[in-house]
Scaffold this active site. Structure first.
Site, mmCIF file in Angstrom:
data_model
loop_
_atom_site.group_PDB
_atom_site.id
_atom_site.type_symbol
_atom_site.label_atom_id
_atom_site.label_comp_id
_atom_site.label_asym_id
_atom_site.label_seq_id
_atom_site.Cartn_x
_atom_site.Cartn_y
_atom_site.Cartn_z
ATOM 1 N N ASP A 42 0.829 -1.195 0.000
ATOM 2 C CA ASP A 42 0.000 0.000 0.000
ATOM 3 C C ASP A 42 0.881 1.271 0.000
ATOM 4 O OD1 ASP A 42 -2.025 1.904 0.655
ATOM 5 O OD2 ASP A 42 -3.159 0.358 1.702
ATOM 6 N N THR A 82 -6.920 4.080 -1.726
ATOM 7 C CA THR A 82 -6.687 2.666 -1.424
ATOM 8 C C THR A 82 -7.776 1.726 -1.958
ATOM 9 O OG1 THR A 82 -5.429 3.250 0.521
ATOM 10 C CG2 THR A 82 -6.369 1.057 0.501
ATOM 11 N N LYS A 162 -5.859 -3.915 6.239
ATOM 12 C CA LYS A 162 -7.104 -3.147 6.085
ATOM 13 C C LYS A 162 -8.177 -4.020 5.440
ATOM 14 C CE LYS A 162 -4.700 1.170 4.880
ATOM 15 N NZ LYS A 162 -4.506 2.179 3.836
ATOM 16 N N ASP A 163 -9.415 -3.838 5.827
ATOM 17 C CA ASP A 163 -10.489 -4.629 5.210
ATOM 18 C C ASP A 163 -10.516 -4.438 3.693
ATOM 19 O OD1 ASP A 163 -11.824 -2.116 4.884
ATOM 20 O OD2 ASP A 163 -12.976 -2.374 6.713
ATOM 21 N N ARG A 164 -10.388 -3.178 3.227
ATOM 22 C CA ARG A 164 -10.494 -2.932 1.780
ATOM 23 C C ARG A 164 -9.328 -3.517 0.993
ATOM 24 N NH1 ARG A 164 -9.895 1.828 4.655
ATOM 25 N NH2 ARG A 164 -8.178 3.242 4.139
ATOM 26 N N HIS A 305 1.544 8.201 5.544
ATOM 27 C CA HIS A 305 0.637 9.258 6.013
ATOM 28 C C HIS A 305 1.149 9.900 7.299
ATOM 29 C CE1 HIS A 305 -2.575 8.857 3.149
ATOM 30 N NE2 HIS A 305 -2.700 7.560 3.368
ATOM 31 N N HIS A 495 -2.158 11.085 -0.621
ATOM 32 C CA HIS A 495 -2.161 10.691 -2.033
ATOM 33 C C HIS A 495 -3.598 10.853 -2.493
ATOM 34 C CE1 HIS A 495 -4.012 6.938 -0.680
ATOM 35 N NE2 HIS A 495 -3.181 7.025 0.327
HETATM 36 ZN ZN ZN Z 1 -3.381 6.001 2.072
#
Ligand code: ZN
Length: 555
Positions: A42, A82, A162-164, A305, A495
């Site tokens: 990511d 994301t 992350k879930d996504r 981040h 981003h």
């Molecule tokens: Zn991000």
């Protein structure tokens, strides 16, 4: 015939060994995997990959040295977040076709904010009070689904921080989809009538171990790679003075300690541990059928981040990840069948503007999200004589929704009046590069066939982020170098723009005997799924955006 070819190949191999030509080159061929491992790092931009490529000596180094490397892969769409980025990786389609255009949508029929993976018909396995998530909003199928349709014995598992990151890559009907829930361990969703305990069974042992490990010895992030300390420096972001250095100052409360833990290399370490555990438990890659394991590593994004991408934190994290990935690859190689590894990213990213400015990038700066939108709304209220804010955001200010006084979609004529005024105002703003109206994007023609993704116009990029009822009414491209967010106590960089620093990612295909070469012309993240389909003899749907890229043979 095949035996003769094999004998010929063996003698070639022997000859190559005598001539001390690396055996790898002679063994180069088409992959024939029983285990397909797709890793998304990511926020792993092409520039991060380039910056550290020479320093990677572990798993990332092995993939980069021995694999088929596309240093210029593109997440071709404009809203580089994301959720949409992950939705392109294994569907072969851009977000305007996956329906996952941003991390959050605003439903103008109800006036409610909707999370990209949100699904009120399910709950989370570890806590039924938490809002449910599932692949329901993913409007298309994935490689795993195509594979299962022709090979019912194939298994598809997904893990992420992350879930996504897990759900978008697994798609619908996967065997197991797990992601990290802070303070608990790996979780999943539970449909009505399902038993949460049974759903969590594949990760129960690992979760118990993770909790015991943390209770016994909390993770403290110190340098594994001392040379990263050379990047230490002092900054002021959002009025807060802080030092970019490890270890971090001691957390003041358990919530902050958890926040520090999640934005650290620990997240990727345990995600890889979960992936290894799933492979070993279910014997993925050991049988006759092709199995799929997707791994989305979230720490790079959390760290980007929180601390930016050019500091000592990212340096130490990426070198640790390189190291940990070597262990991971070795454990994947224990599968009885051949392993094909794909490495990509959901989007790129850039550093925080205050440090970029110090490095001489004068154009770097911030558009302070909520304050900025408040100003735009105030001007519209005044100009149009309104007593309400006509623009709302769901996630970022790069996607704005037009609403009436009830915060729902206004009648068409009123909408047209508000849109016209908003577009005129935005076009005059110096921080705005371009503002596109959704209907213009939905009816726009795609770029001519064969146009390289780095040559797409901003409008063509935004077109790929336009989906009716989900994307904002106005998509905004801010000027290059501008971060569309204020800095906060645990947030400095972002981003999501249509600029190439957020779109360009490395894409690597690795298998034992891969021909070890860089292919420098751009390809797209939507090419990954059709390429995997080609390699594993699966017929993909005919309406894909991506194309199969030949790996050591025809597609
Ligand atoms: Zn991000």
């Amino acid at each position: 015939m095949r035996i003769l070819t094999r004998i010929a190949a063996l003698s070639a191999l022997a000859a190559a060994a005598l001539l001390t030509v690396p055996a790898r080159a002679a063994a180069a061929g088409k992959p024939d995997p029983k285990l397909v491992v797709v890793i998304s790092i990511d926020q792993f931009s092409a520039s991060l990959f380039e910056e550290y490529r020479g320093s990677f000596k572990g798993g990332l180094g092995r993939l980069a040295r021995e694999g088929v490397v596309y240093p210029s892969g593109y997440q071709s769409h404009g809203m580089t977040e994301t959720c949409p980025g992950h939705s392109t990786l294994l569907t072969g389609k851009s977000p305007n076709r996956t329906g996952v255009t941003s991390n959050d949508f605003y439903d103008t029929t109800t006036g409610a904010k909707v999370y990209c993976m949100g699904d009120p018909s399910v709950v989370l396995a570890h806590d039924a009070a938490e809002p449910g998530v599932s692949p329901r909003n993913l409007m298309t199928s994935t490689y795993g689904e195509w594979l299962k349709a022709v090979s019912p014995k194939s298994r598809v598992y997904a893990v992420s921080g992350k879930d996504r990151g897990a759900i978008n890559m697994a798609g619908h009907g996967a065997d197991g989809v797990f992601w990290l829930a802070a303070g608990f361990g790996f979780t999943t969703w539970v449909e009505p009538g399902q038993d949460p305990k049974a759903r969590l069974a594949p990760v129960a042992e690992l979760n118990a171990k993770l909790r015991a490990d943390l209770a016994k010895k909390p993770f403290v992030w110190t340098y594994d790679n001392k040379r990263c300390a050379a990047r230490e420096a002092d900054y002021v972001t959002g009025g807060r003075a802080w030092r970019a250095a490890l270890p971090l100052p001691k957390a003041e409360n358990p919530a902050d300690a958890m926040r520090d833990l999640v934005a650290s290399p620990w997240t990727d370490r345990v995600t890889l541990e979960a992936a290894e555990s799933l492979r070993e438990q279910f014997g993925l890659g050991d049988g006759d059928a092709v199995d799929v394991l997707t791994v989305s590593l979230s720490a790079t994004d959390f760290i980007g981040h929180r601390f930016g991408s050019r500091g000592p934190e990212m340096c130490d994290h990426l070198l640790r990840l390189d190291d940990r990935l070597e262990t991971f690859l070795k454990r994947m190689e224990k599968a009885k069948g051949e392993v094909l590894v794909v490495l990509a990213a959901d989007h790129g990213g850039s550093d925080f503007p205050e440090r970029l400015k110090e490095e001489g990038y004068a154009e770097a700066g911030r558009v302070p999200g909520a304050t900025w939108l408040k100003g735009v709304n105030a001007e519209l209220r005044q100009g149009l004589g309104l007593d309400f804010d006509p623009l709302v955001q769901a996630g970022g200010i790069n996607s704005l929704y037009i609403v009436g006084a009830d915060r729902k979609a206004p009648a068409p004529l009123e909408r047209a009046r508000l849109a016209k005024a908003a577009l005129a105002l935005l076009a005059a703003r110096p921080e705005v590069y371009e503002a596109d109206e959704i209907n213009a994007l939905l009816t726009a023609q795609p770029p001519p066939k064969g146009t390289s993704p780095d040559e797409y116009s901003v409008r063509e990029r935004q077109r790929l982020s336009a989906y009716p009822g989900r994307s904002g009414d106005i998509l905004i491209a801010f000027q290059p170098g501008l971060t569309a967010a204020s800095a906060g106590p645990s947030y400095v960089a972002s981003h999501g723009s249509p600029w190439n620093y957020d779109r360009r990612i490395p894409i690597i295909f690795w298998w034992k005997g891969a021909p070890a070469r860089d292919r420098v012309l751009p390809i797209e993240s939507v090419d990954i799924a059709p390429t995997l389909a080609g390699v594993t003899h699966v017929t993909p749907p005919t309406d894909l955006d991506g194309v199969c890229r030949p790996l050591g043979g025809a597609c």
